[in-house]
Each structure stands twice: as structure tokens, then as C-alpha cells.
Design an enzyme around this catalytic site. Structure first.
Site, PDB file in Angstrom:
ATOM      1  N   CYS A  42     127.702  40.976  11.185  1.00 61.40           N
ATOM      2  CA  CYS A  42     127.722  41.451  10.535  1.00 61.40           C
ATOM      3  C   CYS A  42     127.352  42.054   8.995  1.00 61.40           C
ATOM      4  CB  CYS A  42     129.728  42.057  10.080  1.00 61.40           C
ATOM      5  SG  CYS A  42     130.329  42.737   9.018  1.00 61.40           S
ATOM      6  N   CYS A  47     126.543  45.687  10.608  1.00 56.76           N
ATOM      7  CA  CYS A  47     127.682  46.511   9.469  1.00 56.76           C
ATOM      8  C   CYS A  47     127.258  46.614   8.184  1.00 56.76           C
ATOM      9  CB  CYS A  47     129.143  45.877   9.388  1.00 56.76           C
ATOM     10  SG  CYS A  47     130.429  45.317  10.647  1.00 56.76           S
ATOM     11  N   LYS A  50     123.645  48.300   7.974  1.00 57.86           N
ATOM     12  CA  LYS A  50     123.670  49.910   8.870  1.00 57.86           C
ATOM     13  C   LYS A  50     124.288  50.445   8.506  1.00 57.86           C
ATOM     14  CE  LYS A  50     127.393  50.220  10.550  1.00 57.86           C
ATOM     15  NZ  LYS A  50     128.528  49.872  12.005  1.00 57.86           N
ATOM     16  N   TYR A 176     128.727  53.485  20.036  1.00 59.37           N
ATOM     17  CA  TYR A 176     128.499  53.486  18.824  1.00 59.37           C
ATOM     18  C   TYR A 176     127.915  53.038  17.723  1.00 59.37           C
ATOM     19  CZ  TYR A 176     130.157  48.731  17.498  1.00 59.37           C
ATOM     20  OH  TYR A 176     130.100  47.258  16.999  1.00 59.37           O
ATOM     21  N   GLU A 180     124.918  55.429  16.438  1.00 55.40           N
ATOM     22  CA  GLU A 180     124.797  55.143  14.584  1.00 55.40           C
ATOM     23  C   GLU A 180     123.651  55.956  14.947  1.00 55.40           C
ATOM     24  OE1 GLU A 180     128.647  53.370  13.564  1.00 55.40           O
ATOM     25  OE2 GLU A 180     127.308  51.642  13.841  1.00 55.40           O
ATOM     26  N   HIS A 436     146.101  68.582  -1.588  1.00 57.89           N
ATOM     27  CA  HIS A 436     144.899  69.696  -1.827  1.00 57.89           C
ATOM     28  C   HIS A 436     144.242  70.110  -3.203  1.00 57.89           C
ATOM     29  CE1 HIS A 436     144.636  74.078  -0.640  1.00 57.89           C
ATOM     30  NE2 HIS A 436     144.675  73.865  -1.538  1.00 57.89           N
ATOM     31  N   GLU A 441     144.685  66.568   4.663  1.00 56.64           N
ATOM     32  CA  GLU A 441     145.799  67.362   4.790  1.00 56.64           C
ATOM     33  C   GLU A 441     146.493  68.153   5.562  1.00 56.64           C
ATOM     34  OE1 GLU A 441     146.470  70.634   2.092  1.00 56.64           O
ATOM     35  OE2 GLU A 441     144.171  71.031   2.128  1.00 56.64           O
TER      36      GLU A 441
END
Length: 451
Positions: A42, A47, A50, A176, A180, A436, A441
Site C-alpha cells: 500500500c 494505494c 497510485k 481495478y 486505474e 445543496h 444529495e
């Protein structure tokens, strides 16, 4: 019986470091063995670097988006060595932090390659250490398929340290990591081909997410070829790589990156001779208390075949310590683990896919979907769209799954994963007043069933 350590951990990745530190905090005498770098995949080749590359890959679009807002500018150049080396310096800084954390916790760090001699003995480069408990946390490692010329290709590991940035890249895989990196290469200016042997990329994700994300990724410029694989790789007289495909076509490129899977890093641990049971894919069989078939040997993280996610390994490390030193008798739950894919646009998900929910709750499922152009792009002129989806058990009103493709999806999904793990119903979503104007939302304003 005399032991050098109460706990000896093999592997200083996310799970190993967490288990080491927390066990030492409980008063245990702990050592961790590592033969590469502190922080594991990682921090070093996963992670963290990356995500830094993903940030860099997004700037070209940001320059293009700015024009619609009256901001004139252009991306004049991209200097790969600057990005690569700044990334490396940041990782080296993190390595130092991990070393300090272990040292400050009182954990002994042993640099070297471990082999388990018996149920309580670990040998590190010829030096034996005895421990009451041995914890294997060695993680996984990328591999390349056995095709002619595969040695000319790279994996994600090498992608972080390329000498020069390629003008053309072929990424092989549909998971993934492949998606990625295809986005990273494409965003930084490389002509990018994504090859996947299956029918649709992102296998295992919700089908709506798969289809929508594939369309958006292709719109960004990544050329996706499904049901396509490489049969061989060779180098021509110009030094270019020639990929011969299973359909008879060929691709000429500067770089081939395989992202077709990872295997457990158990080489040299002597597991078979010790009687530690493994599966056909090499992962170690461990029970809910991380015990292997040898009572004093434990394992956690990617090496045991649970979801290959850093937060899972961290949770396992904490759970292991609580079970061993605090009398915790509860297993770790793997339900409703949120995850994100940092492609462009981002993907994030928690809970069940529609296919899984339809199978388990046939005739008792309500699906709510929304696809829209984010407010920013009504001015930027960019064609990017967002997608959101809620899966609800009709009879109980319980929300079973939440899925999103769009900017900041991971940031949005983290909060929603708390709601899902708390058992939120669709009525709770509906009664929540939205913030908002935000994309998020939309999750609390979807009222009409799609099906």
C-alpha cells in the site's frame, strides 16, 4: 519453554505493522521481519503512490474544464521524472514514519528474509528466533502470465519507477488495478489500450457500474478491447514492443503492463513441510481467529484470501491482537465493506450488487438509479456524467447496496457506508435533508423506482 518473543510477525505491511504495534502496546514482546520496505504494498507500490499518480493524471482535464469558466490556460508539458521522484521522496518519508512508529512502540525490526523452521522458530538469514506465536502477514505480489515475451512487460510495481514515460501503453487486465493505471497513463498523455479477456471490465462490481464506468472511461480516451488477450510479445528492430493478440491482430506499443492478478507471497516460508494448509491459489487457510492448521502459526491480510484491501488488513491486525491479548471471541465481519476505484471518473460501492441482491431477494427488490451531468460540467462543457444507484429490499425498506460513478465517489461513499452498516432504510435516506448543491444529495432525493 523459552521464547525470544511473544509474537514474531513476518511482513511489515499494513496488517503486520498494525498487529506488531498494537501487540507491543498490550505489553507483548514483539518483532517484525521485513526483507523489502516498511509499509508493504500500500505505502510503497500500491494505494499511496497510485493515488498521487491519479492526482497528476487529472490536471489535463482540469485545464480543459477551466475554459468554460473563463479561465485561460494550457498544459504546456509534463515532466515524468519530477512526478516520479517527488513520489519516491514522499514514500521514503512514510517509510521513516513507519520505522519510528515501530521503534516507539517497542517493536524489534529485523531486516532480512524469513523462513519458518518449526512451529515456534523463524530463521532470518541464518539467525534463529523463537516465538510463542508466529504471524504471517506477507501479502501478495503481482505476476505475469506465462506467454512468450512476458519478460518484456512490466507490472504495477515497475510502473512507479519507469525510467521514461511511454508514449503508447497497453494495459492487460480488467480489474481495478488495470483500470486505474489505464486512467493514469491516459491522463498523463499516453495513447492507452486496455485489454481484457472477459466480456466487461470491472468483474465483480455492479453491472450498472460496469457498463457506465466503461463508457465514461472510453469517453476519456482509453481504448477498451474486451474478449482480447495477448498471445505473445516481441521487440522489433526499432525497439518497439509488438503484441500479437488472440484475434490475429497486433499492437505496436512502448510499454506493456500486466495487471492480471496477484499471488500470495509465501515463497521460502516452508509452509508445506510445516503442515500449514494452503488453497490451490496459494492462499493460506486460516480460521476466524487467524489460526492456520499449525496452532502456533497465524496469518492475516491478502495472504489468506480475504478482500485484498488495506483497511481489511488493518482491521484484521487489530482483531488479531484483541483476540490474542484481550480475550475477544468475536470474528471480524466482512459484510458491507466499502471500496473505491480511482479511475476517471471515480467508482465507489458498498453492499450488494444488483445481481446478488436479485438472487437473494428475488421479487423483493427495488432499484433506484440516477444518471446526470454534474453541475460543473454544465459550464465546463465536458461530457462526463455521474451515476448513482440504491438497492432496497422492498418488504423491509432496508438499503442493501449503494453504488456511484462520479467525482469524489470514494469520499461520498465513506459516509454512506456508515449508514449501511448501521442498517439504514430507504425511508431514512428519504427523510434526510440533502446538502445543496452537491452531487451527493442525489442519494437522498431518489424517489422513483427504476425497476
Amino acid at each position: 519453554m523459552s521464547f525470544d518473543f511473544d509474537l514474531l510477525v513476518i511482513g511489515a505491511g499494513s496488517g503486520g505493522v498494525r498487529a506488531s504495534r498494537m501487540a507491543a502496546a498490550k505489553g507483548a514482546k514483539v518483532a517484525v521481519v521485513e526483507n523489502r520496505y516498511l509499509g508493504g504494498t500500500c505505502v510503497n507500490v500500491g494505494c499511496v503512490p497510485k493515488k498521487l499518480f491519479v492526482y497528476a493524471s487529472e490536471y489535463a482535464d482540469k485545464f480543459a474544464e477551466a475554459k468554460g469558466f473563463g479561465i485561460e490556460g494550457e498544459l504546456k508539458s509534463f515532466d515524468w521524472p519530477t512526478l516520479r521522484d517527488n513520489k519516491t521522496r514522499e514514500i521514503e518519508r512514510l517509510n521513516g514514519i513507519y520505522g519510528n512508529m515501530l521503534g516507539n512502540a517497542g517493536v524489534t525490526t529485523i531486516n532480512g528474509t524469513a523462513s519458518i523452521k518449526d512451529a515456534n522458530t523463524v530463521s532470518v538469514d541464518g539467525q534463529d528466533y523463537r516465538a510463542e506465536r508466529i504471524l504471517i502477514a506477507t501479502g501478495g505480489w503481482p505476476f505475469k502470465p506465462e506467454v512468450p515475451g512476458a519478460e518484456l512487460a512490466i507490472t504495477s510495481n515497475e510502473a512507479f519507477f519507469l525510467e521514461t514515460f511511454p508514449k503508447r501503453v497497453v494495459v492487460v487486465g480488467g480489474g481495478y488495478i488495470a483500470v486505474e493505471f489505464a486512467g493514469i497513463f491516459n491522463g498523463l498523455g499516453a495513447e492507452t489500450e486496455l485489454l481484457y479477456r472477459g466480456e466487461q471490465i470491472l468483474r465483480g462490481f455492479d453491472s450498472g457500474v460496469q457498463e457506465f464506468a466503461a463508457e465514461q472511461i472510453a469517453n476519456k480516451g482509453v481504448h477498451i478491447r474486451t474478449q482480447t488477450d495477448i498471445q505473445s510479445i516481441s521487440k522489433n528492430e526499432q525497439g518497439e514492443l509488438v503484441c500479437t493478440l488472440n484475434n490475429g491482430d497486433s499492437l505496436i506499443t512502448d510499454c506493456v503492463m500486466y495487471a492480471t492478478g496477484r499471488r500470495p507471497m509465501t515463497d521460502g516460508l516452508n509452509l508445506e513441510a510445516l503442515g500449514v494448509e494452503t488453497r490451490r491459489n496459494g492462499t493460506i487457510v486460516a480460521d476466524d481467529f487467524f489460526r492456520t492448521t499449525v496452532p502456533s502459526i497465524y496469518a492475516l491480510g491478502d495472504v489468506i484470501g480475504t478482500p485484498a484491501l488495506t483497511p481489511v488488513a488493518l482491521a484484521q491486525g487489530m482483531k488479531f491482537v484483541n483476540q490474542q491479548f484481550d480475550g475477544d471471541t468475536q470474528p471480524l465481519s466482512y459484510d458491507n465493506i466499502a471500496t473505491a476505484v480511482f479511475c476517471q471518473p471515480n467508482i465507489a460501492t458498498v453492499g450488494m450488487t444488483e445481481d446478488d441482491a436479485a438472487e437473494q431477494f428475488a421479487g423483493d427488490l427495488s432499484v433506484f438509479e440516477s444518471s446526470f451531468r454534474p453541475m460543473k460540467h454544465t459550464i465546463s462543457g465536458m461530457p462526463e456524467r455521474s451515476f448513482m444507484k440504491l438497492l432496497v429490499q422492498t418488504s423491509t425498506d432496508k438499503v442493501l447496496g449503494v453504488h456511484m460513478v462520479g467525482p469524489d465517489a470514494g469520499e461520498i461513499m465513506q459516509g454512506l457506508s456508515v449508514a449501511i452498516n448501521a442498517g439504514a432504510t430507504k425511508s431514512v435516506f428519504d427523510s434526510t435533508i440533502g446538502i445543496h448543491p452537491t452531487a451527493a444529495e442525489e442519494f437522498v432525493t431518489m424517489r422513483s423506482r427504476a425497476r
